[in-house]
Design an enzyme around this catalytic site. Sequence first.
Site, PDB file in Angstrom:
ATOM      1  N   LYS A   1      16.726 -34.001 -57.369  1.00  0.00           N
ATOM      2  CA  LYS A   1      17.568 -34.146 -56.169  1.00  0.00           C
ATOM      3  C   LYS A   1      18.282 -35.510 -56.160  1.00  0.00           C
ATOM      4  O   LYS A   1      19.470 -35.607 -55.834  1.00  0.00           O
ATOM      5  CB  LYS A   1      16.688 -33.985 -54.925  1.00  0.00           C
ATOM      6  CG  LYS A   1      17.367 -34.306 -53.606  1.00  0.00           C
ATOM      7  CD  LYS A   1      18.464 -33.338 -53.263  1.00  0.00           C
ATOM      8  CE  LYS A   1      19.132 -33.720 -51.941  1.00  0.00           C
ATOM      9  NZ  LYS A   1      20.373 -32.988 -51.720  1.00  0.00           N
TER      10      LYS A   1
ATOM     11  N   LYS B   1      20.016 -43.785 -47.778  1.00  0.00           N
ATOM     12  CA  LYS B   1      18.588 -43.671 -48.137  1.00  0.00           C
ATOM     13  C   LYS B   1      18.434 -43.109 -49.542  1.00  0.00           C
ATOM     14  O   LYS B   1      17.717 -43.654 -50.387  1.00  0.00           O
ATOM     15  CB  LYS B   1      17.886 -42.750 -47.132  1.00  0.00           C
ATOM     16  CG  LYS B   1      16.466 -42.353 -47.524  1.00  0.00           C
ATOM     17  CD  LYS B   1      16.011 -41.045 -46.876  1.00  0.00           C
ATOM     18  CE  LYS B   1      16.791 -39.854 -47.361  1.00  0.00           C
ATOM     19  NZ  LYS B   1      16.290 -38.546 -46.941  1.00  0.00           N
TER      20      LYS B   1
ATOM     21  N   PRO C   1      13.649 -36.615 -41.959  1.00  0.00           N
ATOM     22  CA  PRO C   1      14.545 -37.654 -42.484  1.00  0.00           C
ATOM     23  C   PRO C   1      14.058 -38.347 -43.758  1.00  0.00           C
ATOM     24  O   PRO C   1      14.851 -38.584 -44.665  1.00  0.00           O
ATOM     25  CB  PRO C   1      14.643 -38.660 -41.329  1.00  0.00           C
ATOM     26  CG  PRO C   1      14.265 -37.897 -40.119  1.00  0.00           C
ATOM     27  CD  PRO C   1      13.316 -36.828 -40.552  1.00  0.00           C
TER      28      PRO C   1
HETATM   29  P1  NAD Z   1      18.689 -34.616 -39.230  1.00  0.00           P
HETATM   30  O1  NAD Z   1      18.474 -36.017 -38.837  1.00  0.00           O
HETATM   31  O2  NAD Z   1      19.837 -33.851 -38.691  1.00  0.00           O
HETATM   32  O3  NAD Z   1      17.345 -33.765 -38.950  1.00  0.00           O
HETATM   33  C1  NAD Z   1      16.063 -34.302 -38.967  1.00  0.00           C
HETATM   34  C2  NAD Z   1      15.297 -33.718 -37.794  1.00  0.00           C
HETATM   35  O4  NAD Z   1      13.961 -34.201 -37.860  1.00  0.00           O
HETATM   36  C3  NAD Z   1      15.872 -34.135 -36.435  1.00  0.00           C
HETATM   37  O5  NAD Z   1      16.057 -33.005 -35.607  1.00  0.00           O
HETATM   38  C4  NAD Z   1      14.792 -35.072 -35.864  1.00  0.00           C
HETATM   39  O6  NAD Z   1      14.699 -35.016 -34.457  1.00  0.00           O
HETATM   40  C5  NAD Z   1      13.555 -34.516 -36.538  1.00  0.00           C
HETATM   41  N1  NAD Z   1      12.465 -35.475 -36.603  1.00  0.00           N
HETATM   42  C6  NAD Z   1      12.524 -36.804 -36.845  1.00  0.00           C
HETATM   43  N2  NAD Z   1      11.282 -37.335 -36.837  1.00  0.00           N
HETATM   44  C7  NAD Z   1      10.432 -36.296 -36.590  1.00  0.00           C
HETATM   45  C8  NAD Z   1       9.030 -36.199 -36.478  1.00  0.00           C
HETATM   46  N3  NAD Z   1       8.233 -37.266 -36.603  1.00  0.00           N
HETATM   47  N4  NAD Z   1       8.493 -34.986 -36.223  1.00  0.00           N
HETATM   48  C9  NAD Z   1       9.275 -33.887 -36.083  1.00  0.00           C
HETATM   49  N5  NAD Z   1      10.627 -33.920 -36.174  1.00  0.00           N
HETATM   50  C10 NAD Z   1      11.199 -35.115 -36.438  1.00  0.00           C
HETATM   51  O7  NAD Z   1      18.733 -34.616 -40.841  1.00  0.00           O
HETATM   52  P2  NAD Z   1      19.203 -33.434 -41.822  1.00  0.00           P
HETATM   53  O8  NAD Z   1      20.621 -33.661 -42.186  1.00  0.00           O
HETATM   54  O9  NAD Z   1      18.766 -32.117 -41.278  1.00  0.00           O
HETATM   55  O10 NAD Z   1      18.357 -33.829 -43.112  1.00  0.00           O
HETATM   56  C11 NAD Z   1      16.965 -33.562 -43.203  1.00  0.00           C
HETATM   57  C12 NAD Z   1      16.517 -33.877 -44.623  1.00  0.00           C
HETATM   58  O11 NAD Z   1      17.283 -33.072 -45.545  1.00  0.00           O
HETATM   59  C13 NAD Z   1      16.737 -35.336 -45.049  1.00  0.00           C
HETATM   60  O12 NAD Z   1      15.675 -35.727 -45.847  1.00  0.00           O
HETATM   61  C14 NAD Z   1      18.053 -35.273 -45.827  1.00  0.00           C
HETATM   62  O13 NAD Z   1      18.132 -36.323 -46.766  1.00  0.00           O
HETATM   63  C15 NAD Z   1      17.950 -33.908 -46.474  1.00  0.00           C
HETATM   64  N6  NAD Z   1      19.211 -33.239 -46.783  1.00  0.00           N
HETATM   65  C16 NAD Z   1      20.244 -33.224 -45.895  1.00  0.00           C
HETATM   66  C17 NAD Z   1      21.436 -32.564 -46.218  1.00  0.00           C
HETATM   67  C18 NAD Z   1      22.610 -32.513 -45.282  1.00  0.00           C
HETATM   68  O14 NAD Z   1      23.719 -32.143 -45.738  1.00  0.00           O
HETATM   69  N7  NAD Z   1      22.474 -32.826 -44.007  1.00  0.00           N
HETATM   70  C19 NAD Z   1      21.552 -31.915 -47.447  1.00  0.00           C
HETATM   71  C20 NAD Z   1      20.457 -31.916 -48.327  1.00  0.00           C
HETATM   72  C21 NAD Z   1      19.310 -32.580 -47.980  1.00  0.00           C
END
Ligand code: NAD
Length: 315
Positions: A189, A264, A84
């Site tokens: 980004k 964020k 995250p």
């Molecule tokens: P998400 O919340 O769906 O996934 C994050 C995962 O990390 C969750 O499964 C959570 O359980 C896990 N997690 C949290 N704390 C943890 C820890 N301490 N150790 C191990 N696992 C842990 O979020 P997402 O949408 O997959 O996004 C992830 C990243 O990618 C973020 O930084 C977001 O800004 C970026 N991002 C997301 C998108 C999108 O469309 N969803 C697109 C581009 C970038």
Amino acid sequence: MFKKTVFMLVRSDLLAQNRAMSNVGFIGMGNMGAKMATNMIKKGSKLKVFDVVESAAKSVAGATVCKTPQEAATDVDVVFTMLPDGHVVKDTVLRADGITKGIKKGALMIDCSTIEPKHAQELSAIAKDNGYRFIDCPVSGGVTGAAAATLTYMIGGSKDDVETARPYLLQAGAKIFHCGGPGAGQIAKLCNNLILGVTMAGTAESFNMGIRAGLDPKVLTDIINVSTGRSWSSETYNPVPDILPNVPSSNKYDGGFMVKLIAKDLGLAEAAAVSVNSPLPMTAAVHQLYRAMMNHGLGDKDFSVIYQFLQGKKP
Ligand code: NAD
């Protein structure tokens, strides 16, 4: 003789590449990470995965589920993180059973999360101090791009490390840009995501007005998508339910890019802009809108829910 030698060279190159790509650690099996990991497995990598939510890690078919980040980072050449925010990435690296405890000398950590550029620079320095390599490698393309393996990568780090990462990255994405030294990928980004946040808000308010005034949403979509108002938000990720299949707006705004994550990113963009004295008036306005949505219980919904928020509706 010449043909045989060339064949053997190509074959040994492929074998070396397959060996190199066979062992990957991947931490963070959320909306993005699970799809990226699944694509890497489909293309032949062996993955060791970890997530604090065990069911999320178990959802990835064909991966070995680990109990700690240390375990996921042990005996692999490359460790991906898709988490995250920067605080979580740092904790995953530095905790008592974290990445630094398992990762071997010379291995490469690829952080695909969107985090503060300063955190990326700190993570690069931590890697150097501990004898492994690091690139910041945030992605764009959203969950649809992650599912289709068409992600774009924006990388901060050394040229050599980008080349080491390339074959792994191409298993889950399509385009790779080397933006500069540590943190430069995150700056690129944030530049992208502030446009994303602003255009999604603009698309949502435009469709809300048009539909309220009696236009057919599908006709309006067809017009916008061949006109100057067209964007990724109107064309690929339309915020109006049932215009496009397989997007969060057609799935109760679940399973995409959460409001709390775009909020964020917009906060990180504002902080980065202050440091170079670059005004971001549009970003500041939409940032506050997404923050207000979090206070209305929409933090875990996809950010396209701004369409319904402006209508005064809840999904
Ligand atoms: P998400 O919340 O769906 O996934 C994050 C995962 O990390 C969750 O499964 C959570 O359980 C896990 N997690 C949290 N704390 C943890 C820890 N301490 N150790 C191990 N696992 C842990 O979020 P997402 O949408 O997959 O996004 C992830 C990243 O990618 C973020 O930084 C977001 O800004 C970026 N991002 C997301 C998108 C999108 O469309 N969803 C697109 C581009 C970038």
